[in-house]
Design a protein around this motif. Structure first.
Motif: not given
Length: 347
Positions: A84-86, A127, A139-140, A142-143, A146
């Motif tokens: 989770d990049m967010s 998400n 990853m894409l 949650t990016l 973000l």
């Protein structure tokens, strides 16, 4: 007539006795990161008297509580094989929502808490929709979230920080303020321990029970290890992955509540630096006790180590930018413990 009695054939069995070198390597993998943490703590404690003070130690835990809580959310998503990049953006959104609710709409702190937690859950659901339904890589997806959330929090506050007494677009003065009860989330104490530290400890225990002691947690690990085998075993992989991201969003919003209480205003830049620290502590945690997989106690210890480094270097008067270098080196060292050495051991 005599018959020859057959005698059992003895087969050679490989020796299970580990060589001294193998035992040393195993100990390094299992306890190396703990040793590094203790060694750094002792170094700063012995070289700087102020580091040993209880107030300093509690402030260190208070400082890392946000990154640690966000890291717990990242740990849940790592358990299902995602990322989770967010989380940093969600924490920042929580700050804006809390400020908007109390300062602009003049609501009580309880309403702000509910609104922030709801916002985190909604982002988690977004998400989950992108990842589970639309099949976008974790990853894409949650990016992308973000950037959406970062833009949304600016839209909510018209690109400016929200402070009590500010002038609104219609020329009126903001009627509300951060309530005393809300500010105690980070500034208050119970028996001398900051409430934010207690929240960090409580959520760490809850996350550990969930992942290590419940069927749901074991299923999350199973999905992360082999999603196809989990699906063939009848597990609703999509539902469990969605659960991990919703929980991550909620945990990130809890971090946002602590941040909002800490700064006492709707700072538009809040949460920006939290993503890297949250991901770092979650990845560092994989090396603790040689587990080589996401684990809650490892994440908590990773956060403590980051706090020790930051506080120790600050007390020693080193420039703030050296902290990033040291934290990066520690992360690389942890990944060596987690992946390189452990792969050699199992080879």
């Amino acid at each position: 007539m005599t018959t020859a009695q057959s005698t059992p054939v003895k087969t050679a069995t490989p020796s299970t006795t580990a060589t001294p070198a193998a035992r040393v390597q195993s100990a390094v993998i299992k306890y190396g990161f703990l040793f590094v943490t203790v060694a750094l703590f002792l170094y700063f404690a012995l070289s700087e008297g102020s580091f040993r003070e209880s107030a300093t130690l509690l402030d260190t835990l208070r400082y890392v509580s946000v990154a640690a809580i966000l890291g717990l959310g990242v740990t849940l998503t790592l358990a299902v094989g995602g990322m989770d990049m967010s989380v940093g953006a969600v924490a920042g959104l929580g700050v804006s929502v809390a400020a908007q609710t109390m300062v602009v709409y003049n609501q009580i702190g309880t309403v702000a808490i509910v609104a922030v937690l709801a916002a985190g859950a909604v982002v988690g659901l977004l998400n989950a929709l992108l990842i589970v339904v639309l099949k976008i890589p974790d990853m894409l997806a949650t990016l992308g979230t973000l950037f959406i959330v970062q833009g949304l929090k600016l839209v909510l506050v018209d690109g400016q920080s929200i402070t009590p007494g500010m002038t609104l677009d219609d020329g009126t003065t903001a009627p509300g303020k951060f309530t005393e009860g809300f500010l105690k989330i980070d500034r208050g104490t119970v028996l001398g321990v900051p409430i934010s530290v207690l929240v960090f400890g409580g959520l760490t225990i809850a996350a550990w029970v969930f992942l290590a002691r419940t069927r749901w947690g074991r299923v999350l690990y199973a999905i992360g290890a082999n999603p196809e085998a989990s699906r063939l075993a009848g597990i609703r992989v999509g539902a469990y992955r969605a659960l991990a991201y919703v929980l991550s969003g909620v945990l990130a919003s809890v971090g946002g509540l602590i941040l909002a209480s800490r700064i006492g205003q709707g700072d538009v830049s809040a949460g920006t630096s939290q993503l890297l620290e949250a991901v770092a502590v979650a990845l560092v945690g994989t090396s603790v006790l040689g587990k080589g997989r996401p684990n809650v106690w490892g994440t908590a210890l990773g956060a403590v180590l980051i706090g020790i480094i930051t506080t120790g270097l600050t007390i020693k008067g080193l420039p703030y930018y050296t902290q990033d270098v040291v934290e990066g080196a520690v992360l690389i060292l942890a990944l060596v413990f987690s992946f390189t050495l452990s792969k050699r051991r199992t080879a």
